[in-house]
Design a protein around this motif. Sequence first.
Motif, short mmCIF file in Angstrom:
data_model
loop_
_atom_site.label_atom_id
_atom_site.label_comp_id
_atom_site.label_asym_id
_atom_site.label_seq_id
_atom_site.Cartn_x
_atom_site.Cartn_y
_atom_site.Cartn_z
N THR A 58 0.80 -1.23 0.00
CA THR A 58 0.00 0.00 0.00
C THR A 58 0.83 1.28 0.00
N SER A 59 2.13 1.17 0.15
CA SER A 59 2.96 2.37 0.12
C SER A 59 4.42 2.00 -0.05
N THR A 69 6.78 3.02 1.85
CA THR A 69 7.26 2.69 3.18
C THR A 69 6.99 1.22 3.49
N GLN A 70 5.78 0.76 3.19
CA GLN A 70 5.48 -0.65 3.46
C GLN A 70 6.38 -1.57 2.63
N ILE A 84 14.60 5.64 3.72
CA ILE A 84 14.33 4.65 4.77
C ILE A 84 14.72 5.19 6.14
N ILE A 85 15.89 5.81 6.22
CA ILE A 85 16.36 6.37 7.48
C ILE A 85 15.61 7.65 7.85
N THR A 86 15.34 8.45 6.86
CA THR A 86 14.83 9.79 7.13
C THR A 86 13.33 9.86 7.37
N TYR A 87 12.57 9.15 6.53
CA TYR A 87 11.13 9.40 6.49
C TYR A 87 10.26 8.21 6.86
N GLU A 88 10.85 7.14 7.37
CA GLU A 88 10.01 5.97 7.61
C GLU A 88 9.83 5.66 9.09
N VAL A 89 9.78 6.75 9.89
CA VAL A 89 9.34 6.72 11.28
C VAL A 89 10.17 5.75 12.16
N GLY A 90 11.44 5.58 11.76
CA GLY A 90 12.28 4.71 12.58
C GLY A 90 11.91 3.24 12.47
N GLY A 91 11.23 2.88 11.39
CA GLY A 91 10.76 1.50 11.23
C GLY A 91 11.89 0.48 11.23
N LEU A 102 1.64 -6.81 8.84
CA LEU A 102 1.53 -5.34 8.92
C LEU A 102 0.14 -4.86 8.53
#
Lengths: 345, 345, 345, 345
Positions: D58-59, D61-62, D86-93, D228
């Motif tokens: 769905t995104s 990020t996913q 991945i580091i910057t914008y993926e909420v620390g996933g 997820l």
Amino acid sequence: MGYIDLRSDTVTLPTQEMRDAMYKAEVGDDVYGEDPTVKRLEEMAANIMGKEDAMFVTSGTQGNQVSVMTHTHHGDEIILEERCHIITYEVGGIGYLSGVQVKTIRGINGIMDPKDILNAIRMEDIHYPKTSLICLENTHNRAGGTVTPLSNMKEVYQIAKEHDIPIHLDGARIFNAATYLNVDVKEIARYADSVMFCLSKGLCAPVGSIVTGSKEFIKKARKYRKMLGGGLRQAGILAAAGIVALEKMTKRLSEDHENARLLAEGLNSIKGIKVDMSTVQTNIVMSDISATGLTGAQLSSKLLDYGIKVNGAGDYNVRFVTHYYIKKDDINKVLHAINTIVKEQ
Amino acid sequence: MGYIDLRSDTVTLPTQEMRDAMYKAEVGDDVYGEDPTVKRLEEMAANIMGKEDAMFVTSGTQGNQVSVMTHTHHGDEIILEERCHIITYEVGGIGYLSGVQVKTIRGINGIMDPKDILNAIRMEDIHYPKTSLICLENTHNRAGGTVTPLSNMKEVYQIAKEHDIPIHLDGARIFNAATYLNVDVKEIARYADSVMFCLSKGLCAPVGSIVTGSKEFIKKARKYRKMLGGGLRQAGILAAAGIVALEKMTKRLSEDHENARLLAEGLNSIKGIKVDMSTVQTNIVMSDISATGLTGAQLSSKLLDYGIKVNGAGDYNVRFVTHYYIKKDDINKVLHAINTIVKEQ
Amino acid sequence: MGYIDLRSDTVTLPTQEMRDAMYKAEVGDDVYGEDPTVKRLEEMAANIMGKEDAMFVTSGTQGNQVSVMTHTHHGDEIILEERCHIITYEVGGIGYLSGVQVKTIRGINGIMDPKDILNAIRMEDIHYPKTSLICLENTHNRAGGTVTPLSNMKEVYQIAKEHDIPIHLDGARIFNAATYLNVDVKEIARYADSVMFCLSKGLCAPVGSIVTGSKEFIKKARKYRKMLGGGLRQAGILAAAGIVALEKMTKRLSEDHENARLLAEGLNSIKGIKVDMSTVQTNIVMSDISATGLTGAQLSSKLLDYGIKVNGAGDYNVRFVTHYYIKKDDINKVLHAINTIVKEQ
Amino acid sequence: MGYIDLRSDTVTLPTQEMRDAMYKAEVGDDVYGEDPTVKRLEEMAANIMGKEDAMFVTSGTQGNQVSVMTHTHHGDEIILEERCHIITYEVGGIGYLSGVQVKTIRGINGIMDPKDILNAIRMEDIHYPKTSLICLENTHNRAGGTVTPLSNMKEVYQIAKEHDIPIHLDGARIFNAATYLNVDVKEIARYADSVMFCLSKGLCAPVGSIVTGSKEFIKKARKYRKMLGGGLRQAGILAAAGIVALEKMTKRLSEDHENARLLAEGLNSIKGIKVDMSTVQTNIVMSDISATGLTGAQLSSKLLDYGIKVNGAGDYNVRFVTHYYIKKDDINKVLHAINTIVKEQ
Ligand SMILES: [Ca+2]
Ligand SMILES: [Ca+2]
Ligand SMILES: [Ca+2]
Ligand SMILES: [Ca+2]
Ligand SMILES: [Ca+2]
Ligand SMILES: [Ca+2]
């Protein structure tokens, strides 16, 4: 739908009205908070559940998992019914995503005894994790769509409040529960701090569920949703169908319940098949076919020749789920087919 | 020890021989693999358990948790007895450290029915976590030091092998189990892929437990131990006491079991106190004092005046644990004290 | 010690005084809070660092990891120097145990520019993790035992406080830093919310480190320590050596620093070996031997024939660490040996 | 779209053709593998990328997070460019979902030096996490849509293969990279074991991204996607738009690149605004407006009065992103507006 598909209410296709709504949906970038259709759906959903805020998610699993992530810290313990959806069908997400240990309680028809919950709450001790969440499921899927009465929910809620523990309700089919109890869905939702419910399943939307709760809870949950990749762009396409689901599909579920009852009674009158009628409360029928000499897999396979799909729910059990696309006439066809198959044994 | 301390066998102080051994211990930097005493202990432990390799850890909890971390992947599901130590007393480490979901089975005297284990193993399905570990506990602490018979362990082991699932044995008190079963401890350990046992508790070492298993397993486990901060420097100090524990303390546990039996019989003859003698197999006695009119906390508090320490194990239950520092004479003193207290009620 | 062992100060054996103290140590079950020697050590440690409370842990890694676990929530981001011990040598525990993402900053001699830290702090945004911790290391191991000045620590501390972010100090060798700065160790510790320091390494205790912080912090940390298996039983044995370490060994570190300086100067005067004297501040000497024609592994191997152990710290680098068991005379032997080896090239 | 919206290409609305396709989409329950439109999209995507299999998510990020989850184990270390998405914008996933530690490398225009990658790979050591993944991003978002050349990707790929480490490519805008390099997208994808790319962004689908890789990889990834909450029911609605995106929108991106170039040149000719033309390779323009006396926030706010939306990308930087809904004429309007605003300063 070429088949009479009784495997699950998740197989429901979007209605024509949903197709139209999606086609015309006004959309925007929901990550920027600019999708008007998503906003409208979320406001509507919060209102219906009597909660401050709501959030669209792509599935019931996402809604449940994000809720647990939001309520708990890694290392906590949470209390759930032993056969609930979260434990059974969500790929072990509880451990993976929330890092919590589970304390399961065996319920009757999916209903936990409040005393068992009370006993399961941990006191403070260096050896113990903290009990930080109680999860309920109403209607209860694996128990056969059974309904937890308001009195039980209220009692659990009081215990929870006394211990300062939040309650999450997996209300995937909460409208089925409200239909059975003949109450406004708010009357159920009030005994939980967060409620997840599905727009798909009996309500027929193609994709989507909703999490509702306090403003603070939903704000925190949005960040976890983003991390899981559930922050969508022009999600209004899906939300448009969700709005139709809420406006048009929540009031008609008694039809599905009647069909389930018809089916259950019919099955019970077939030699070798047993249905516990006390559990046939909503749109799910669990049948024990062991005395027919057929396994679930065998019956399921033979029914395919009749254009009928069902799910074996165990070696000698078959699960039937009614929904919008199952009409009374279909029930008769199904009963006729099973009768024929069983007689041929 | 000024007190007669029956709270747990963890309260045992190091023996004089252990003090001497620690004083003279030859040590080195074990992170570099240069501590000869640690090496000697680990080899001895592997031999005793009939495993390829062994690793010193600072506690039973560390041994159990590292074992689960090593056997599983985050997102798996593991099977354990409902009231086992790992679930009850290890601070929710299962979820936090291994990210696994637990499937608990209620055992009788801590012994799970192999059929329940078989039913709990998940088949492959997109909705299901993978079942990747079965944990056993022998003797079983919360069940009252009860012993799982070899026949049960063997049956569980066969099921596990058929499904390619490893078994971890929490054998914190495995020497008590071997003493009761009157077998070499290897006979128990063979039905598990990894075994944790404690050098403290009944064996009186001040600090330390051992994990045993295959070479490959222990190699992987050492890395997890390092991550948890269990990689020690001059650990030979502690290992020296552990060697004494293994050489001198494992053969005398029948004394503790006899004392426990004496105590249990004595308690049973006190009006208002019940002990299920069938569960008094090793060094733990669980008593139900509800008919005395005393709570566990009250009895525990009154016994303090007699210089006796016990643990309330619930509202009307008291747990007594015998060990090296409890002599037959102490048992008589304890029984006398309880008798007096109960009569005064 | 047959060898002149300059690989690390972790190889230090317990002193005779420590052996004596361990032999006579009064102990109890520390999980019950009943070990008087542990209690005494923890109080002493808290006082020395000027913190409310302290906790004994089995290693620096355990102390650092538990501190990060206690300060943060899964999903946060934390700021550390790129080559710090936590990132380099703790087996990836940051991700595994705390579930945090790291933001690393390259420091000069291990000292981060406060402006870089300020820029690295995240503002609130749906896409961003929360910055929840800053970690410092003083002295800095991989930078060669270099000391972060108080002015830098103060500046970082002020930035942290303005953003409500705690600071954890990996002070494994904080007494070396205090010796170099010629200040009470409290003057360093005051710029951190939690401080970990080692009783082993330069202070010669066989096993153990300490975490200090507020009462609330240590209370929470104790539970994480228990989960990792760091809750010990009769830990007073180890604590007894720790008390000697604090009482006797913290004041003599200037000797080690002088020996390091002697060694560094000697190495610098050997043709083909370079040492940046500005980084030789405490007990670590990093040398570049590339112009000798020898690799680190080769030199290390040849030194073994002279009874000398060193660590290659990279292809053409060799690290020397001085400590209690390295005397001035040993330094001369080492320089003589290296001189001979290099000349033979 | 009332506004000229240059904030991101994520704001793109579905095209009329997508609306039509969604309206007519044949759908089924994709959790049962019965949605024909999703299947068609996944096959098409796998073919286009030259991979065995593909999965709708769905995104972006996913897609990225599931890929990292699938490639790695908790406790590993992974290598990424310091400012990657991945580091910057993926909420620390990365820390939360995969429990891995990150080793970041500073690239030039988002391009990492293969030597830095080689140096960052960990050897086997008890202190070290295992390096288990290298992540690339092409085009690189924060570097300004810059393209990593095939030669660099090939070199990194060879290093990775020699160390048996997989590569994941965040190819959110991989079609922009292929357009710039004037190669088939397969030529880029071949240097990665898994590739994520977006159907939204420049390709205008309302929701959705794709992960491609080996059959085995995708099978494992599907289970993580389910966990997820990314396992959708009648997802064919969204997939229908994705098919249009792949069939119609991937070939026209050169228009967006030309418009970006036009915009960049125009900005550069405005006094006080600087654009590094060497980085204007695809559809993103990063401008430094510090010499205008305006902050990014100020310019952004003033542009709103002209019906123009842009994103401040830092205190004195403004980011412009071109896409399907930005025409050449809009570029002229934007330049005119900025010119006027800057002159008024
Ligand atoms: Ca549906
Ligand atoms: Ca949480
Ligand atoms: Ca002991
Ligand atoms: Ca593992
Ligand atoms: Ca934490
Ligand atoms: Ca993984």
